[in-house]
Design a protein around this motif. Structure first.
Motif, PDB file in Angstrom:
ATOM      1  N   TYR A  41     -41.639  16.459  13.732  1.00  0.00           N
ATOM      2  CA  TYR A  41     -41.044  17.410  13.085  1.00  0.00           C
ATOM      3  C   TYR A  41     -39.671  18.049  13.517  1.00  0.00           C
ATOM      4  O   TYR A  41     -39.121  19.078  13.111  1.00  0.00           O
ATOM      5  N   ASN A  62     -42.862  18.368   4.921  1.00  0.00           N
ATOM      6  CA  ASN A  62     -41.781  19.223   5.541  1.00  0.00           C
ATOM      7  C   ASN A  62     -42.322  20.671   4.920  1.00  0.00           C
ATOM      8  O   ASN A  62     -41.696  21.700   5.377  1.00  0.00           O
ATOM      9  N   LYS A  63     -42.652  20.716   3.854  1.00  0.00           N
ATOM     10  CA  LYS A  63     -42.794  21.800   3.154  1.00  0.00           C
ATOM     11  C   LYS A  63     -44.286  22.078   2.667  1.00  0.00           C
ATOM     12  O   LYS A  63     -44.575  22.306   1.467  1.00  0.00           O
ATOM     13  N   ARG A 331     -45.541  28.460   7.086  1.00  0.00           N
ATOM     14  CA  ARG A 331     -45.411  27.174   6.915  1.00  0.00           C
ATOM     15  C   ARG A 331     -46.101  26.263   8.039  1.00  0.00           C
ATOM     16  O   ARG A 331     -46.205  26.819   9.074  1.00  0.00           O
ATOM     17  N   THR A 350     -41.449  10.860   4.575  1.00  0.00           N
ATOM     18  CA  THR A 350     -41.314  12.290   4.650  1.00  0.00           C
ATOM     19  C   THR A 350     -41.092  13.017   3.346  1.00  0.00           C
ATOM     20  O   THR A 350     -40.160  12.486   2.624  1.00  0.00           O
ATOM     21  N   SER A 351     -41.990  13.845   2.856  1.00  0.00           N
ATOM     22  CA  SER A 351     -41.836  14.316   1.606  1.00  0.00           C
ATOM     23  C   SER A 351     -41.437  15.934   1.753  1.00  0.00           C
ATOM     24  O   SER A 351     -41.822  16.641   2.642  1.00  0.00           O
ATOM     25  N   ASP A 352     -40.353  16.220   0.752  1.00  0.00           N
ATOM     26  CA  ASP A 352     -40.015  17.735   0.740  1.00  0.00           C
ATOM     27  C   ASP A 352     -40.834  18.382  -0.273  1.00  0.00           C
ATOM     28  O   ASP A 352     -40.362  19.446  -0.574  1.00  0.00           O
ATOM     29  N   GLU A 389     -41.086  11.083  -2.860  1.00  0.00           N
ATOM     30  CA  GLU A 389     -39.858  11.724  -3.280  1.00  0.00           C
ATOM     31  C   GLU A 389     -40.146  12.271  -4.682  1.00  0.00           C
ATOM     32  O   GLU A 389     -39.210  12.692  -5.406  1.00  0.00           O
ATOM     33  N   GLY A 414     -38.855  26.768  -1.486  1.00  0.00           N
ATOM     34  CA  GLY A 414     -38.328  25.771  -0.551  1.00  0.00           C
ATOM     35  C   GLY A 414     -37.036  26.281   0.221  1.00  0.00           C
ATOM     36  O   GLY A 414     -36.513  25.690   1.225  1.00  0.00           O
ATOM     37  N   LYS A 415     -36.373  27.089  -0.415  1.00  0.00           N
ATOM     38  CA  LYS A 415     -35.241  27.655   0.032  1.00  0.00           C
ATOM     39  C   LYS A 415     -35.258  29.173   0.221  1.00  0.00           C
ATOM     40  O   LYS A 415     -34.745  29.727   1.329  1.00  0.00           O
ATOM     41  N   LYS A 438     -32.861  28.048   3.838  1.00  0.00           N
ATOM     42  CA  LYS A 438     -32.215  26.631   3.679  1.00  0.00           C
ATOM     43  C   LYS A 438     -32.248  25.914   5.012  1.00  0.00           C
ATOM     44  O   LYS A 438     -32.500  24.477   4.865  1.00  0.00           O
TER      45      LYS A 438
END
Length: 482
Positions: A41, A62-63, A331, A350-352, A389, A414-415, A438
């Motif tokens: 990470y 990641n999230k 998180r 990696t997935s967001d 993705e 996410g932001k 962000k």
């Protein structure tokens, strides 16, 4: 009430799984108090080669978010697929089965589908929850101290009637891995894998570190130079709600920790050092178990999930531990690596996508093609595992109460992270917080009410109300006492 009745009815009609000819085994590494402080990470300090390798072998999220940043409700939520506000339990004092005897949990569902179900170490916070449901159950152990001076200290404190009986916050005894409990957990997991290698199984391996006290064999402390650790900023978020940050009494209960005020730099570095040593210690245990999977030729048909019950603060905001709606506490790391024989297996991605721990229940239902699954508050992330993705959920949610009268409801897209602190009985908004994340887990300015960010706040308010409508009153089967 309607949802609970539906769950009761579903519990009566669980049937044997026959839909998939060869559904996979499942191995879940369930880690306590682990934030995304891992090499994979992007940590510049953590030494975690085995977890990093697991990320290479699967999809790293990641999230990923928990539904409440405290052990018992978070674990109940994952093991039932129901959010804390559905269960109505928000504290560490109430076992699941004290309130809900009728709910169908993951071990019950897997049992009914022909799986051996194995619980090793800390899985539920309350070990007695579903204790007799598991095919194999290895009790979680209490914390132990191994240095002679600490053994003597604990005896003295006990003789003095000190309560709660907490020893030092860290220890680095020069002992083999199995001298501390996570080493024994790993050994028992290895022994159990050898016994069930010809069976269909789901195994939970509950690793207790890096939960306090940060007790780990000396060789893992020796991986680090404590002077390399930077002291986090002690700045607190400007204009934050007065109860947004926890009092971190969990740490202050330990021997040698000041009861009032911030910790000095020396003690802060010792604790950060201990946290990292504990993470490297459990990383080594994971490596041993993964090696056994390969040796027994089980990896080809075993899906691996690596996850944590919530995040953690190690000095950020001059605070420690978890117990908040802050980004750093909700998180979590999440890695899913499918069995090597799975034809759509995706690796080193990696997935967001915004995902939640409550999604794991339905995800396992889909991966293992289980029959008779009860309704769930989460949804399967199998499509994301096949396509990291993929556009996914627009928000992730969490809650955290302050006493019996105040409920904190939080959402991230996410932001932005937006939190409303509400009267727990009327749902009236007492105060709100808006933070931008962000580029960082940390944020120091509450932007709620700032005209320049009104558009963002309006968007986040609408997202929050999708999960927590103003007219909805929270079930209060057991609001947190602290």
């Amino acid at each position: 009430m309607k949802k609970i009745l539906a769950l009761c009815i579903t519990a009566l009609c669980l049937t044997q799984c026959t839909a998939q000819e060869n559904p996979p085994n499942v191995l879940v590494f369930y880690v306590d108090d682990l934030r995304a402080e891992l090499g994979c990470y992007g940590s510049e300090t953590a030494i975690t080669p085995h977890i990093d390798q697991l990320a290479i072998e699967g999809v790293m999220f990641n999230k990923a978010y928990v539904q409440q940043a405290i052990c018992a409700p978070s674990r109940m939520s994952m093991l039932t697929g129901l959010r804390p506000e559905t269960l109505g339990i928000y504290n560490i004092f109430t076992p699941l089965r004290k309130v809900h005897k009728e709910l169908v949990s993951l071990p019950q569902l897997f049992n009914s589908n022909g799986y051996k179900t194995i619980s090793i170490g800390k899985v539920y916070h309350h070990g007695r929850d579903d204790k007799n449901v598991w095919s194999t159950y290895f009790e979680k152990e209490p914390n132990s101290y191994l240095k002679p001076e600490n053994i003597a200290l604990m005896k003295r404190l006990k003789d003095q009637g000190v309560q709660p009986l907490k020893g030092p916050a860290f220890e680095d005894a020069d002992v083999p891995d199995e001298a501390y409990k996570d080493g024994r957990v790993a050994n028992y997991a290895i022994e159990t894998l050898q016994k069930v290698k010809d069976d269909k199984f789901i195994m939970f391996v509950g690793l207790s570190k890096p939960h306090l006290p940060f007790n780990a064999p000396k060789r893992y402390w020796d991986l680090y130079d404590k002077n390399d650790f930077e002291i986090p900023s002690r700045e607190k978020p400007d204009s934050a709600y007065r109860l947004a940050l926890p009092k971190w009494g969990e740490l202050k209960a330990y021997y040698g920790i000041p009861k009032e005020g911030d910790l000095n730099d020396e003690l802060t570095r010792d604790l950060i050092h201990g946290y990292h040593a504990s993470v490297s210690y459990i990383d080594a245990q994971i490596g041993k178990i993964m090696n056994t999977l390969e040796t027994l030729d089980l990896r080809k048909n075993t899906t691996i999930i690596f996850m944590s019950d919530h995040g953690y603060k190690i000095g950020e905001y001059a605070s420690w531990c978890k117990q908040s709606n802050l980004e750093i506490d909700v998180r979590v790391p999440l890695i899913v690596s499918r069995e090597t024989s799975y034809k759509n297996r995706v690796t080193n991605k990696t997935s967001d996508a915004l995902v939640e721990n409550v999604d794991i229940f339905q995800t396992l239902v889909d991966i293992c093609n289980l029959e008779g699954a009860p309704p769930s508050d989460g949804k399967s992330i199998l499509p994301v595992l096949n396509n990291p993705e993929l556009e996914w959920d627009e928000a992730a949610y969490s809650v955290y109460p302050r006493g019996k009268k105040i409920m904190g409801c939080s959402v991230t897209d996410g932001k932005w992270r937006y939190t409303e602190w509400r009267d727990a009985t009327t749902n009236e908004v007492i105060e709100a917080e808006l933070y931008e994340h962000k580029n960082s887990l940390l944020a120091y300015v509450n932007l709620s009410g700032n005209a320049a960010f009104a558009k963002a706040e309006k968007k986040m308010t609408k997202l929050l109300e999708k999960q927590f409508p103003r007219e909805k009153i929270f079930p209060q089967k057991d609001l947190a006492k602290k």
